[in-house]
Design a protein around this motif. Structure first.
Motif, PDB file in Angstrom:
ATOM      1  N   GLU A 174      -9.130  -4.117   0.212  1.00  0.00           N
ATOM      2  CA  GLU A 174      -9.522  -2.870   0.871  1.00  0.00           C
ATOM      3  C   GLU A 174      -8.301  -2.006   1.184  1.00  0.00           C
ATOM      4  O   GLU A 174      -8.391  -0.768   1.160  1.00  0.00           O
ATOM      5  N   THR A 224      -7.745   1.767  -0.176  1.00  0.00           N
ATOM      6  CA  THR A 224      -7.382   2.855   0.734  1.00  0.00           C
ATOM      7  C   THR A 224      -6.186   3.630   0.217  1.00  0.00           C
ATOM      8  O   THR A 224      -6.146   4.863   0.298  1.00  0.00           O
ATOM      9  N   ILE A 265     -10.346  -1.290   7.060  1.00  0.00           N
ATOM     10  CA  ILE A 265      -9.598  -2.238   6.236  1.00  0.00           C
ATOM     11  C   ILE A 265      -9.602  -3.617   6.870  1.00  0.00           C
ATOM     12  O   ILE A 265      -9.176  -3.791   8.016  1.00  0.00           O
TER      13      ILE A 265
END
Length: 266
Positions: free
Chosen positions: A112, A116, A107
């Motif tokens: 991102e 996740t 990340i």
């Protein structure tokens, strides 16, 4: 039932689905797992996984993020281990991968982080809960960005300190760098990752703001006074490091923090 998943390093893992014995190697991802509604499934956490605090005492500690107790992990017999590329040591992760299904996140920005949340939600059979968390995060940060466009501090430069002796700052290609931009600031540090910096070098860059993080180094009021003489034109502020660097469900709390923080910058 066995299902296959691909982690953020591009590795395919097969797990018993849904997993019933999970070990989390990263504090922010531990908090996410609990906020997704898991409880007894989480059998092992690190000594830094302090949120939620009411769950901390009752879970087996498997060391620190960069110093895992591999024997304790083995004794817990996990059917899934969840870690992170940056926060855990590659050597530890590679050893664990030989024995257990290990899913690793990677990340560097808010997008991102939200990806996740979705992927971990699917991994642990909590996809609807993950989608709701992302709805809150997305709406909150969009509002923060809208406010930043009309704020007096919009586009001003900041340096974010994470360590002392030597001084180290958050550079480009970091989650902290992306969060600074999301709330309307420019990172004055051009180097990538976490470079060392001197106050004399920072004088030449002339940041408008200097942020001293509460973690990993616990900066305090005395450090503001220490720096102010060297950087007389910068506004130096102590900041909550969890809000700038914890991804996962902690970002929901971060939205409210940044609304108040933006007011402090004006």
């Amino acid at each position: 039932m066995q299902r296959s998943f691909t982690d953020q390093l591009g590795r395919e893992i097969a797990i018993n689905y849904p997993p019933k014995r999970i070990i989390s190697l990263v504090p922010s991802q531990t908090e996410l797992l609990f906020d997704l509604g898991l409880d007894l499934e989480i059998v092992g956490i690190t000594k830094f996984c302090i949120h939620p605090i009411d769950k901390f005492a009752s879970r087996t500690k498997i060391g620190g993020t960069k110093k895992l107790d591999l024997d304790t992990i083995r004794n817990l017999k996990p059917d899934l281990i969840i870690g992170n590329k940056e926060e855990n040591l590659q050597s530890d992760i590679e050893l664990l991968m030989e024995e257990f299904p290990v899913w690793i996140s990677d990340i560097n920005n808010l997008e991102e982080a939200m990806l996740t949340i979705n992927e971990i939600g699917t991994l642990v059979n909590r996809a609807p809960e993950a989608s709701y968390l992302n709805h809150l995060i997305d709406a909150g940060f969009k509002d923060l960005q809208t406010l930043a466009k009309t704020a007096l501090f919009g586009g001003l430069g900041a340096a974010y300190f994470i360590w002392r002796k030597p001084y180290m700052v958050a550079g480009r290609n970091t989650f902290i760098d992306d969060i600074l931009r999301k709330i309307g600031l420019n990172n004055v540090i051009e180097e990538v990752r976490y470079p060392e910096v001197t106050l004399s070098a920072l004088q030449l860059i002339k940041p408008d703001f200097v942020f001293l993080s509460s973690e990993p180094y616990p900066f305090a009021q005395k450090h503001i006074e220490e720096m102010q003489n060297e950087l007389p034109n910068a506004k130096i502020i102590l900041v909550d490091g969890e809000m700038f660097s914890w991804y996962g469900s902690h970002l929901v709390k971060a939205v409210q923090y940044f609304f108040e923080f933006q007011k402090e910058l004006c």
